[in-house]
Design a protein around this motif. Structure first.
Motif, PDB file in Angstrom:
ATOM      1  N   MET A  27     -12.674  17.002 -13.508  1.00  0.00           N
ATOM      2  CA  MET A  27     -11.381  17.091 -14.367  1.00  0.00           C
ATOM      3  C   MET A  27     -11.269  18.580 -14.407  1.00  0.00           C
ATOM      4  O   MET A  27     -12.319  19.392 -14.890  1.00  0.00           O
ATOM      5  N   GLN A  28      -9.908  18.768 -14.395  1.00  0.00           N
ATOM      6  CA  GLN A  28      -9.584  20.319 -14.671  1.00  0.00           C
ATOM      7  C   GLN A  28      -8.803  20.709 -15.730  1.00  0.00           C
ATOM      8  O   GLN A  28      -8.271  19.819 -16.322  1.00  0.00           O
ATOM      9  N   ILE A  29      -9.569  21.685 -16.487  1.00  0.00           N
ATOM     10  CA  ILE A  29      -8.909  22.042 -17.632  1.00  0.00           C
ATOM     11  C   ILE A  29      -8.087  23.175 -17.542  1.00  0.00           C
ATOM     12  O   ILE A  29      -8.247  24.063 -16.949  1.00  0.00           O
ATOM     13  N   ILE A  30      -6.873  23.258 -17.921  1.00  0.00           N
ATOM     14  CA  ILE A  30      -5.693  24.114 -18.003  1.00  0.00           C
ATOM     15  C   ILE A  30      -5.726  24.781 -19.348  1.00  0.00           C
ATOM     16  O   ILE A  30      -5.499  24.290 -20.366  1.00  0.00           O
ATOM     17  N   VAL A  31      -5.941  26.155 -19.445  1.00  0.00           N
ATOM     18  CA  VAL A  31      -5.663  26.985 -20.513  1.00  0.00           C
ATOM     19  C   VAL A  31      -4.703  27.811 -20.494  1.00  0.00           C
ATOM     20  O   VAL A  31      -4.362  28.608 -19.483  1.00  0.00           O
ATOM     21  N   PRO A  32      -3.951  27.598 -21.562  1.00  0.00           N
ATOM     22  CA  PRO A  32      -2.522  28.317 -21.466  1.00  0.00           C
ATOM     23  C   PRO A  32      -2.630  29.843 -21.603  1.00  0.00           C
ATOM     24  O   PRO A  32      -3.753  30.348 -22.222  1.00  0.00           O
ATOM     25  N   THR A  33      -1.582  30.662 -21.081  1.00  0.00           N
ATOM     26  CA  THR A  33      -1.496  31.929 -21.332  1.00  0.00           C
ATOM     27  C   THR A  33      -1.295  32.545 -22.824  1.00  0.00           C
ATOM     28  O   THR A  33      -0.835  31.657 -23.533  1.00  0.00           O
ATOM     29  N   GLY A  34      -1.756  33.615 -23.166  1.00  0.00           N
ATOM     30  CA  GLY A  34      -1.398  34.207 -24.203  1.00  0.00           C
ATOM     31  C   GLY A  34      -0.118  33.991 -24.744  1.00  0.00           C
ATOM     32  O   GLY A  34       0.519  33.714 -25.716  1.00  0.00           O
ATOM     33  N   ASN A  35       1.162  34.104 -23.705  1.00  0.00           N
ATOM     34  CA  ASN A  35       2.339  34.163 -23.713  1.00  0.00           C
ATOM     35  C   ASN A  35       2.715  32.766 -24.025  1.00  0.00           C
ATOM     36  O   ASN A  35       3.599  32.710 -24.944  1.00  0.00           O
ATOM     37  N   VAL A  36       2.301  31.725 -23.715  1.00  0.00           N
ATOM     38  CA  VAL A  36       2.514  30.554 -23.824  1.00  0.00           C
ATOM     39  C   VAL A  36       2.144  29.845 -25.176  1.00  0.00           C
ATOM     40  O   VAL A  36       2.825  29.319 -25.909  1.00  0.00           O
ATOM     41  N   ILE A  37       0.946  30.501 -25.663  1.00  0.00           N
ATOM     42  CA  ILE A  37       0.405  30.133 -27.011  1.00  0.00           C
ATOM     43  C   ILE A  37       1.102  30.760 -27.939  1.00  0.00           C
ATOM     44  O   ILE A  37       1.537  30.216 -29.117  1.00  0.00           O
ATOM     45  N   SER A  38       1.764  31.964 -27.767  1.00  0.00           N
ATOM     46  CA  SER A  38       2.633  32.550 -28.612  1.00  0.00           C
ATOM     47  C   SER A  38       3.889  31.797 -28.868  1.00  0.00           C
ATOM     48  O   SER A  38       4.434  31.706 -29.704  1.00  0.00           O
ATOM     49  N   LYS A  39       4.571  31.621 -27.738  1.00  0.00           N
ATOM     50  CA  LYS A  39       5.925  30.812 -27.861  1.00  0.00           C
ATOM     51  C   LYS A  39       5.638  29.331 -28.540  1.00  0.00           C
ATOM     52  O   LYS A  39       6.335  29.166 -29.268  1.00  0.00           O
ATOM     53  N   PHE A  40       4.507  28.843 -27.955  1.00  0.00           N
ATOM     54  CA  PHE A  40       4.500  27.527 -29.093  1.00  0.00           C
ATOM     55  C   PHE A  40       4.217  27.667 -30.183  1.00  0.00           C
ATOM     56  O   PHE A  40       4.706  26.961 -31.339  1.00  0.00           O
ATOM     57  N   ASP A  41       3.458  28.799 -30.809  1.00  0.00           N
ATOM     58  CA  ASP A  41       3.417  29.079 -32.285  1.00  0.00           C
ATOM     59  C   ASP A  41       4.553  29.206 -32.966  1.00  0.00           C
ATOM     60  O   ASP A  41       4.716  29.019 -33.799  1.00  0.00           O
ATOM     61  N   SER A  42       5.304  30.200 -32.194  1.00  0.00           N
ATOM     62  CA  SER A  42       6.671  30.585 -32.576  1.00  0.00           C
ATOM     63  C   SER A  42       7.384  29.090 -32.909  1.00  0.00           C
ATOM     64  O   SER A  42       7.921  28.753 -34.011  1.00  0.00           O
ATOM     65  N   ILE A  43       7.463  28.233 -32.142  1.00  0.00           N
ATOM     66  CA  ILE A  43       8.272  27.032 -32.292  1.00  0.00           C
ATOM     67  C   ILE A  43       7.647  25.912 -33.221  1.00  0.00           C
ATOM     68  O   ILE A  43       8.349  25.716 -34.003  1.00  0.00           O
ATOM     69  N   ALA A  44       6.498  25.971 -33.318  1.00  0.00           N
ATOM     70  CA  ALA A  44       5.456  25.083 -34.078  1.00  0.00           C
ATOM     71  C   ALA A  44       5.617  25.621 -35.400  1.00  0.00           C
ATOM     72  O   ALA A  44       5.987  24.756 -36.365  1.00  0.00           O
ATOM     73  N   SER A  45       5.604  26.956 -35.826  1.00  0.00           N
ATOM     74  CA  SER A  45       5.773  27.602 -37.083  1.00  0.00           C
ATOM     75  C   SER A  45       7.327  27.287 -37.517  1.00  0.00           C
ATOM     76  O   SER A  45       7.556  27.085 -38.943  1.00  0.00           O
ATOM     77  N   SER A  46       8.172  27.375 -36.826  1.00  0.00           N
ATOM     78  CA  SER A  46       9.788  27.083 -37.129  1.00  0.00           C
ATOM     79  C   SER A  46       9.907  25.728 -37.729  1.00  0.00           C
ATOM     80  O   SER A  46      10.574  25.555 -38.534  1.00  0.00           O
ATOM     81  N   MET A  47       9.209  24.633 -36.821  1.00  0.00           N
ATOM     82  CA  MET A  47       9.349  23.467 -37.028  1.00  0.00           C
ATOM     83  C   MET A  47       8.706  22.958 -38.471  1.00  0.00           C
ATOM     84  O   MET A  47       9.115  22.040 -39.251  1.00  0.00           O
ATOM     85  N   ASP A  48       7.472  23.706 -38.647  1.00  0.00           N
ATOM     86  CA  ASP A  48       6.762  23.579 -39.885  1.00  0.00           C
ATOM     87  C   ASP A  48       7.399  23.955 -41.262  1.00  0.00           C
ATOM     88  O   ASP A  48       7.636  23.380 -41.993  1.00  0.00           O
ATOM     89  N   CYS A  49       8.144  25.038 -41.119  1.00  0.00           N
ATOM     90  CA  CYS A  49       9.006  25.418 -42.088  1.00  0.00           C
ATOM     91  C   CYS A  49      10.096  24.638 -42.469  1.00  0.00           C
ATOM     92  O   CYS A  49      10.444  24.318 -43.652  1.00  0.00           O
TER      93      CYS A  49
END
Length: 58
Positions: free
Chosen positions: A1-23
């Motif tokens: 089983m392969q585990i894919i670790v997202p890059t810092g850029n992907v994590i940052s973009k996800f955090d931005s989108i998730a934060s906006s949705m949370d607000c």
């Protein structure tokens, strides 16, 4: 089983989108509570005739 670790850029973009949705969720919840308070305050007065619809100023 392969585990894919997202890059810092992907994590940052996800955090931005998730934060906006949370607000937006928090704002919607606050608005919903406020509308429920208004309903609970106005409805009994409207039903009893204490307040008439044409007397309500928003």
């Amino acid at each position: 089983m392969q585990i894919i670790v997202p890059t810092g850029n992907v994590i940052s973009k996800f955090d931005s989108i998730a934060s906006s949705m949370d607000c937006q969720i928090k704002r919607t919840e606050q608005q919903s509570r406020r509308l429920a308070e208004l309903r609970d305050t106005l409805l009994p007065k409207l039903m009893s005739g204490e307040l008439k619809v044409n007397e309500i100023v928003i």
